[in-house]
Design a protein around this motif. Structure first.
Motif, PDB file in Angstrom:
ATOM      1  N   LEU A 190      14.815 -35.698  22.501  1.00 37.06           N
ATOM      2  CA  LEU A 190      13.884 -35.626  21.519  1.00 37.06           C
ATOM      3  C   LEU A 190      14.723 -35.604  20.067  1.00 37.06           C
ATOM      4  N   ASP A 191      14.276 -36.746  19.481  1.00 40.67           N
ATOM      5  CA  ASP A 191      14.779 -36.798  17.921  1.00 40.67           C
ATOM      6  C   ASP A 191      13.580 -36.120  17.128  1.00 40.67           C
ATOM      7  N   VAL A 192      13.819 -35.223  16.293  1.00 42.87           N
ATOM      8  CA  VAL A 192      12.480 -34.305  15.687  1.00 42.87           C
ATOM      9  C   VAL A 192      12.902 -34.423  14.211  1.00 42.87           C
ATOM     10  N   LEU A 193      11.876 -35.183  13.559  1.00 45.05           N
ATOM     11  CA  LEU A 193      11.761 -35.447  12.071  1.00 45.05           C
ATOM     12  C   LEU A 193      11.393 -34.288  11.441  1.00 45.05           C
ATOM     13  N   VAL A 194      12.213 -33.537  10.390  1.00 43.41           N
ATOM     14  CA  VAL A 194      12.041 -32.372   9.729  1.00 43.41           C
ATOM     15  C   VAL A 194      12.089 -32.827   8.325  1.00 43.41           C
ATOM     16  N   VAL A 205      -0.979 -28.118  24.287  1.00 47.74           N
ATOM     17  CA  VAL A 205       0.316 -28.603  24.672  1.00 47.74           C
ATOM     18  C   VAL A 205       0.354 -29.050  26.150  1.00 47.74           C
ATOM     19  N   ASP A 206      -0.326 -28.306  26.914  1.00 44.23           N
ATOM     20  CA  ASP A 206      -0.134 -28.812  28.520  1.00 44.23           C
ATOM     21  C   ASP A 206      -1.217 -30.181  28.453  1.00 44.23           C
ATOM     22  N   ALA A 207      -2.115 -30.152  27.794  1.00 44.45           N
ATOM     23  CA  ALA A 207      -2.837 -31.382  27.684  1.00 44.45           C
ATOM     24  C   ALA A 207      -2.041 -32.890  27.302  1.00 44.45           C
ATOM     25  N   ILE A 208      -1.501 -32.418  26.062  1.00 46.53           N
ATOM     26  CA  ILE A 208      -0.486 -33.637  25.678  1.00 46.53           C
ATOM     27  C   ILE A 208       0.372 -34.068  26.481  1.00 46.53           C
ATOM     28  N   VAL A 209       1.193 -33.099  27.060  1.00 50.99           N
ATOM     29  CA  VAL A 209       2.283 -33.270  27.881  1.00 50.99           C
ATOM     30  C   VAL A 209       1.651 -34.090  29.268  1.00 50.99           C
ATOM     31  N   ARG A 269       9.356 -27.733  23.498  1.00 51.06           N
ATOM     32  CA  ARG A 269       9.985 -26.925  24.633  1.00 51.06           C
ATOM     33  C   ARG A 269       9.385 -27.379  25.806  1.00 51.06           C
ATOM     34  N   ALA A 270       8.027 -27.578  25.853  1.00 48.70           N
ATOM     35  CA  ALA A 270       7.194 -28.190  27.130  1.00 48.70           C
ATOM     36  C   ALA A 270       7.767 -29.513  27.338  1.00 48.70           C
ATOM     37  N   LEU A 271       8.178 -30.393  26.651  1.00 45.92           N
ATOM     38  CA  LEU A 271       8.605 -31.729  26.802  1.00 45.92           C
ATOM     39  C   LEU A 271      10.011 -31.412  27.380  1.00 45.92           C
ATOM     40  N   LEU A 272      10.823 -30.934  26.937  1.00 47.05           N
ATOM     41  CA  LEU A 272      12.200 -30.533  27.380  1.00 47.05           C
ATOM     42  C   LEU A 272      12.319 -30.167  28.779  1.00 47.05           C
ATOM     43  N   ALA A 273      11.130 -29.701  29.558  1.00 49.37           N
ATOM     44  CA  ALA A 273      11.051 -29.198  30.839  1.00 49.37           C
ATOM     45  C   ALA A 273      11.298 -30.514  31.871  1.00 49.37           C
ATOM     46  N   ASP A 274      11.235 -31.762  31.378  1.00 50.67           N
ATOM     47  CA  ASP A 274      11.682 -32.960  32.025  1.00 50.67           C
ATOM     48  C   ASP A 274      13.220 -33.301  31.508  1.00 50.67           C
ATOM     49  N   LEU A 303      17.661 -24.647  21.999  1.00 48.71           N
ATOM     50  CA  LEU A 303      16.879 -25.757  22.724  1.00 48.71           C
ATOM     51  C   LEU A 303      18.224 -26.614  23.286  1.00 48.71           C
ATOM     52  N   GLY A 304      19.265 -26.528  22.814  1.00 47.75           N
ATOM     53  CA  GLY A 304      20.454 -27.466  23.474  1.00 47.75           C
ATOM     54  C   GLY A 304      20.454 -28.510  22.767  1.00 47.75           C
ATOM     55  N   ASP A 305      21.434 -29.540  23.498  1.00 53.01           N
ATOM     56  CA  ASP A 305      21.894 -30.710  22.776  1.00 53.01           C
ATOM     57  C   ASP A 305      21.092 -32.075  22.997  1.00 53.01           C
TER      58      ASP A 305
END
Length: 364
Positions: free
Chosen positions: A28-32, A230-234, A18-23, A47-49
């Motif tokens: 994002l490709d998310v491996l699950v 999270v804020d630190a990683i971003v 969610r934080a990365l999508l602020a940009d 989260l959208g497309d």
């Protein structure tokens, strides 16, 4: 900008997505892993497309993906965020090695073959320091230390792989302390880690008792809120000066474990701990019994050693880099009230309770 993330829909991973999508430029490709696909779809529903869920497995060669998907990642990915790991302190060695070591090796293989990779963000842990005591520096890794459990040992081995690959794979290594709920809302995904202490305080208080002298005046408890991690990683994602850095995402001035227990007890019951501590041997024996462990919120005996482990994680590099980006780890006493309030309001939520798995104790 296309990014790959592992560890969704985990506690940190979901918030990081969610934080990365602020940009607005991030896709994002998310491996699950297969068993988490349904839960991941629910978490990604709003989260959208710009988020694509990829069913795969970090423990498999080429991440368990078909050839076309793997080749597409290798030709488009700019950043990789590797969070997926086994965090259970009681995890068997074979499982920990497969996920934490082999999984990281497979992610590194993708990174090496990626045509446009700018950075790998690898989420390690402060506890790669294992049984070391005293002050542990961010620049240090292999000091000949032993380890308290297979989680620590395999995360250490995985970080070795990342460090050894830095000549080919530009990386930032993030070492969080013990991650707790959001410092503003208290929200967490599971009542484990320090929440086991809250369970114990809660159960003792029901009988009019306090927890006694839990913890130590020599050991520290390095809690860190998930929003800070999270804020630190971003922030590091956009800071070129953090390439090659290893950062302790930890409290620079942690409470002793005795003080930590005292703060939690005051917030939850209004009482200070008093009286003698329950001997570790008795606690270990009691927590080996399913009903007792279940009553205490799933507390594993493996967690007891952290209350008496005299170690401190230096945060000089993290403080310097994150301070430049306007970030600092909040002190525990500031957000303890919201953490405890969230625990109190959600005591009956079974989805937040840690699973109870009884294993035969390993001698130490």
């Amino acid at each position: 900008m296309r990014c790959l993330l592992t560890g969704f829909p985990g506690f940190i991973g979901t918030r990081l997505v969610r934080a990365l999508l602020a940009d607005a430029d991030v896709v994002l490709d998310v491996l699950v892993e297969p068993r988490m696909v349904q839960r991941a779809r629910a978490a990604a529903a709003d989260l959208g497309d710009r988020v694509r869920l990829l069913e795969g497995d970090i423990t498999e060669p080429r991440l368990g993906l078909d050839e076309d998907t793997y080749r597409d990642l290798a030709t488009t990915v700019v950043r990789v965020y590797h969070l997926a790991a086994v965090y259970d302190l009681a995890v068997p060695e074979s499982i920990a090695a497969r996920v934490n070591i082999a999984g990281t090796r497979n992610v590194l293989d993708l990174c090496r073959g990626s045509a446009h990779l700018e950075r790998l963000h690898y989420v390690s842990t402060c506890y790669v320091g294992g049984e070391r005591t005293g002050v542990v520096l961010e620049s240090e890794l292999d000091e000949g230390q032993g380890f308290k459990n297979h989680y620590e040992a395999t995360k250490f081995a995985a970080e070795v792989l990342v460090r050894d690959s830095m000549g080919e794979v530009p990386a930032t290594i993030h070492r969080p302390g013990i991650v707790v709920g959001d410092s503003r809302t208290g929200q967490t995904q599971r009542f484990d880690g320090p929440y086991f202490i809250l369970w114990f305080i809660h159960r003792m208080n029901r009988f009019g008792l306090t927890v006694g002298s839990m913890g130590s005046g020599a050991a520290t408890f390095n809690a860190v809120p998930v929003d800070f991690v999270v804020d630190a990683i971003v922030a590091c994602s956009y800071d070129p000066l953090t390439v090659g850095a290893t950062l302790h995402l930890a409290d620079p001035d942690p409470l002793t474990t005795a003080e930590f227990v005292r703060v939690l007890s005051r917030e939850l019951t209004g009482k200070d701990p008093r009286g003698p501590a329950i001997p570790d041997a008795l606690m270990r024996a009691a927590l080996g019994l399913g009903p007792v462990r279940r009553y205490l919120g799933g507390t594993p005996y493996e967690s007891l050693v952290f209350l008496r482990h005299p170690v401190r994680y230096d945060t000089t590099e993290a403080t310097r880099h994150l301070g430049r980006n306007g970030l600092a780890c909040p002190p525990f006493a500031r957000y303890a009230p919201v953490m405890v309030d969230f625990f109190r309001r959600n005591l009956g939520n079974e989805e937040l309770r840690a699973p109870v798995t009884i294993r035969r104790a390993r001698s130490r």
